[in-house]
Design an enzyme around this catalytic site. Sequence first.
Site, mmCIF file in Angstrom:
data_model
loop_
_atom_site.group_PDB
_atom_site.id
_atom_site.type_symbol
_atom_site.label_atom_id
_atom_site.label_comp_id
_atom_site.label_asym_id
_atom_site.label_seq_id
_atom_site.Cartn_x
_atom_site.Cartn_y
_atom_site.Cartn_z
ATOM 1 N N GLN A 91 13.818 4.027 -4.889
ATOM 2 C CA GLN A 91 14.218 2.935 -3.991
ATOM 3 C C GLN A 91 15.450 2.361 -4.238
ATOM 4 O O GLN A 91 15.861 2.112 -5.392
ATOM 5 C CB GLN A 91 13.122 1.852 -4.065
ATOM 6 C CG GLN A 91 11.823 1.994 -3.707
ATOM 7 C CD GLN A 91 11.492 2.102 -2.461
ATOM 8 O OE1 GLN A 91 12.381 1.829 -1.485
ATOM 9 N NE2 GLN A 91 10.154 2.584 -1.930
ATOM 10 N N GLU A 131 3.627 14.581 -4.602
ATOM 11 C CA GLU A 131 4.848 14.360 -4.048
ATOM 12 C C GLU A 131 5.385 15.919 -3.679
ATOM 13 O O GLU A 131 5.080 16.807 -4.089
ATOM 14 C CB GLU A 131 6.032 13.991 -5.111
ATOM 15 C CG GLU A 131 7.361 14.236 -4.826
ATOM 16 C CD GLU A 131 8.142 13.430 -3.688
ATOM 17 O OE1 GLU A 131 7.732 12.546 -3.427
ATOM 18 O OE2 GLU A 131 8.679 14.078 -3.136
ATOM 19 N N ASP A 182 2.699 5.475 0.210
ATOM 20 C CA ASP A 182 3.984 5.060 0.334
ATOM 21 C C ASP A 182 4.941 6.169 1.193
ATOM 22 O O ASP A 182 5.743 6.722 0.607
ATOM 23 C CB ASP A 182 4.741 4.806 -0.993
ATOM 24 C CG ASP A 182 6.095 3.978 -0.740
ATOM 25 O OD1 ASP A 182 6.345 3.902 0.433
ATOM 26 O OD2 ASP A 182 6.590 3.833 -1.880
ATOM 27 N N CYS A 204 7.768 1.400 5.206
ATOM 28 C CA CYS A 204 8.953 0.946 5.647
ATOM 29 C C CYS A 204 9.277 1.105 7.134
ATOM 30 O O CYS A 204 10.216 0.921 7.663
ATOM 31 C CB CYS A 204 10.055 2.164 4.814
ATOM 32 S SG CYS A 204 10.088 3.624 5.066
#
Length: 454
Positions: A280, A330, A378, A405
């Site tokens: 981030q 991931e 996320d 986001c």
Amino acid sequence: MLKEISIEKIVNGGEGMGHIDGFPVFVPMSVPGDELEIQLISKKKSYGRGIIKKIIKPGEERIDFPKFTEEDFHGCNFAMLSYEAQLKYKMLLVSDVMKKIGGVSDAYILPIIGSDKEINYRNKVIEPFAYGQNGEIITGMFKRRSHEIFQIDKNMLSSDLSNEVINKVKKILNKNKNISVYNEKFHKGILRHIMTRTNSQNEAMLVLIINAKKIPDEVFALLKEVYEEMDQVKSVYISLNDKRTNVALGNSQKHLFGQRTLQENIKGIDFSISPTSFFQINLEQTKKLYEVGISYFNNIQDKCIVDAFAGIGTIGMILSKEAKQVYSMEIVEKTVADGLRTAKRNNITNVEFICGDVNRKIQELMKDEKTIDAVIFDPPRKGIEEETLRTLSSHKIEELVYISCNPSTFARDSKILIEEGYVLEKIQPLDLFPQTSHIELVGKFTLNKSEVTE
Ligand SMILES: C[S@@+](CC[C@H](N)C(=O)[O-])C[C@H]1O[C@@H](n2cnc3c(N)ncnc32)[C@H](O)[C@@H]1O
């Protein structure tokens, strides 16, 4: 053709909107209450777009009113608004998309958490190289819808150290004048982009992205000089990118000097960050984001939790202090490698790193009948695949925390989760990106009790 317009509101995407002869027109960098002279640059069937030519009367929330282009504000599309107004419009944008796309009322949306740092918060920056008007080497940003670059000496969003490193590189380049700038039209020249990462210890990683198959001697000498002269530069890489592409980083990152990774500490855990890893960009706000997300679990102790779209595993590793088991998912291999390195350095043994697509790997865990009590998502801007969202309730996963986001895809995904029996309890917007219209938010979902006992 020049036209006059009064701006009525700010819409999703951050542009202002008004009407000309009853026809909606969108104007970047405009503020409600602005009376403007604009040039229409496109006209579609149901709307048009225009750019500001003159501010006749500024809206009350506009600051620096003689300035009005994105170039004036270093590419930041909300920087013409006072910070208070930026937060107000972000709240309105969240409320608008949640209602229109998600069918969710304002009652569930908590007041936005603002950022203490309104500028200089970015810990990662990539700038393209170009030649300036006098033939000097510059770096900066692309002008709106153009391949032309404008120079910024002190980028308002970047950390001070990042600006210092970039200016140092430019100073040496302009002194030696022995390395050419890449020209994308002819696919010739060397210097493509400069990337910096900085951390809270005031340390920097420098990555020079060049159009070459191997490292030219003069590029090696340039980076050696920067590394030797700037104590704060702890890690130096070259990224070889000889493809005709808009993607900045090449496939091959060559480590030249210093450490291989930059370290950052969050909640007592030292994270290792490589050039290609996701991390981030606003550290102080990220700490608040993680705190909110983690506080949304009713209970972490003895739980098996999936950290989906994990990056280097930040959230999962913080959860692992209390959780029984964490699965960190991931897709980028090098990022997973950073996660494994971090876990080892911090003696974390209850995080299993799974490299692959969340939408496949989460199904595999369910098929293997592994216990999953909760998931924290996320995802990138495109959100989560519908099929994934639709299988969660059938596996009786009771708690979901969803960091996003992109409020539009969050609203779309919320609607699906609600259809599947989840209750959206609350949404917390946070400002991770002051001076821009980007918004981050965290949602908490719990499975309706009747679905659990069915
Ligand atoms: C918004 S970032 C979040 C990272 C992390 N939670 C953090 O706070 O640093 C999204 C991450 O998801 C990864 N990603 C994108 N698509 C994916 C997929 N289909 N499956 C797994 N990971 C994915 C990206 O590489 C990136 O690291």
